[in-house]
Design an enzyme around this catalytic site. Structure first.
Site, PDB file in Angstrom:
ATOM      1  N   GLY A 145      32.754 -78.995 -40.713  1.00 39.75           N
ATOM      2  CA  GLY A 145      32.965 -78.859 -42.158  1.00 39.75           C
ATOM      3  C   GLY A 145      32.234 -79.944 -42.903  1.00 39.75           C
ATOM      4  N   ASN A 146      32.469 -80.041 -44.204  1.00 41.08           N
ATOM      5  CA  ASN A 146      31.888 -81.136 -44.973  1.00 41.08           C
ATOM      6  C   ASN A 146      32.862 -81.564 -46.059  1.00 41.08           C
ATOM      7  OD1 ASN A 146      31.181 -79.769 -47.630  1.00 41.08           O
ATOM      8  ND2 ASN A 146      30.164 -78.415 -46.161  1.00 41.08           N
TER       9      ASN A 146
END
Ligand code: CTP
Length: 409
Positions: A220-221
């Site tokens: 993810g980020n």
């Protein structure tokens, strides 16, 4: 100052009024009436101190909603938990904000219902202080105000004049109509912009994407989704039909916006194209560039000293959208960069054949992905515009002004 709140300036806004414990709490009763006149839906939460000055029943009668007075009220929690209430709000207004309440807010306390709500919300916060003038001018209070302002909290007042104790100086709560007018100008699109996107459809992508590796892990980020949500809200306030394709974030859906929740880049692509035809596409999501070649059914066990992940490129949704410009009047991308912002942003503008790209520098203190505020620059062929540091809600409105301008250029 305007004598009465502009009618409809807060139309449909879900406003959580947090009342602090000062003599000016009586003015908050009138404030509820004015807020509702301006079109807001008002719920009230009170500190213990506030209940010494005004009764919850008065606020209930004026707001038409149950009033929250404690974190520990099991019946109220069962109806709408305090986290839900914090999410419900489009904006929190603390009025009157006492010196004690400002101190607790600036230090991130969560030792009663009001401070917990303010800490748990992602909505913009406005405070209207009221206190003795010496308390207001005290360096401790001034430092707390400076901290809150830096965090993007809107401060209204206090006014200079006679105070309850028979003294005079800065410390009076601003008049209810002044508070409503200030809220209206911060929150609403100016009336001249109100219907400018009527009849148009805007698709906005927001937030991160999560690419699953196995049943418990993902790539993810750190995108918060706040900018995309604020842009969607601004477009809706201008009368557009708005579809917001949201990655996994816990933000409240802006009023008047159709939200489609997705997880992965592939799901986001499907939802975006499913929402077309549209007139404007704004790609504010931080879409993963790579995804695991396979997402395995069972949890990956640790075996060797190193682990190599096999990743494949995700579809570039923005570039694909821009390539099929059929019917689209404007395609806007975002670029999160850590260096050479202008160079990389202009490169993406050309490579993805966009009408505009909005670049911000991430990885710096006080702005970027997880922050409530940001600074950014928009680039288009033959022009650029800087937006200096401001809360993301304000930046979104300024950006929508530019988008409308470019569309009509
Ligand atoms: N974007 C997209 N689909 C992708 C990757 C990015 O739609 N698979 C969009 C984003 O929504 C954003 C823009 O492309 O509007 C820029 O994304 P960014 O990650 O900053 O740029 P990239 O093109 O991925 O380049 P790089 O990661 O190399 O900087």
């Amino acid at each position: 100052m305007t004598a009465s709140p502009p009618p409809g300036s807060l139309q449909g806004q879900r406003l959580l009024l947090c009342v602090g414990g000062g003599i000016a709490a009586y003015k908050a009763l009138e404030l509820v009436r004015r807020l509702r006149d301006a079109g807001a839906v008002v719920q009230v939460a009170m500190t213990e101190g506030a209940q010494q000055f005004v009764t919850p029943l008065s606020f209930q009668a004026l707001s038409g909603q149950p009033v929250r007075t404690s974190l520990w009220d099991s019946a109220a929690e069962a109806a709408m938990g305090h986290i839900e209430l914090a999410r419900w709000a489009d904006r929190i207004l603390v009025a009157p904000a006492t010196a004690d309440l400002l101190a607790r807010l600036s230090h991130g306390f969560a030792n009663d219902l009001v401070t917990t709500l303010c800490l748990a919300t992602t909505a913009p916060i406005t405070v209207a202080p009221a206190m003795n003038h010496r308390m207001w001018l005290h360096p401790a209070t001034q430092a707390n105000i400076a901290t809150l302002r830096e965090r993007g909290v809107q401060i209204i007042g206090p006014e200079d004049g006679p105070l309850a104790e028979g003294e005079s100086g800065p410390g009076r709560l601003s008049e209810p109509e002044q508070i409503v007018a200030a809220l209206g100008s911060a929150a609403a699109v100016p009336p001249t912009h109100a219907g400018e996107l009527a009849g148009l459809k805007v698709v906005v992508s927001a937030g991160p994407t999560y690419e699953d590796l196995d049943p418990v892990r993902y790539l993810g980020n750190r995108s918060s989704g706040k900018m995309g949500f604020a842009v969607a809200a601004s477009a809706a306030r201008r009368g557009a039909e708005v579809v917001l394709v949201a990655g996994p974030v816990q933000l409240p859906t802006p009023s008047g916006v159709k939200r489609i929740d997705v997880r992965s880049a592939a799901q986001m692509r499907e939802a975006v194209f499913g929402a077309f035809p549209a007139d404007i596409y704004i790609g504010a999501a931080a879409v993963a560039d790579y995804s695991p070649r396979v997402s395995v059914q069972n949890k990956i066990k640790k075996t060797g000293e190193t682990l190599t992940l096999d990743l494949v490129r995700t579809p570039d949704i923005l570039a694909e959208v821009a390539a099929q410009t059929q019917g689209l009047k404007l395609v806007v991308g975002f670029a999160a960069e850590t260096e050479n912002v202008a160079h990389y942003a202009r490169g993406k503008l050309q490579a993805k054949r966009l009408d505009m790209i909005v670049a911000n520098q991430v990885g710096i203190a006080g702005g970027g992905f997880e922050s409530d505020q940001n600074a950014m620059t928009a680039y288009w062929n033959g022009g650029e515009r800087d937006f200096s540091t401001a809360p993301k809600t304000q930046l979104a409105d300024a950006l929508m002004d530019l988008i409308v301008e470019r569309m009509n250029a």
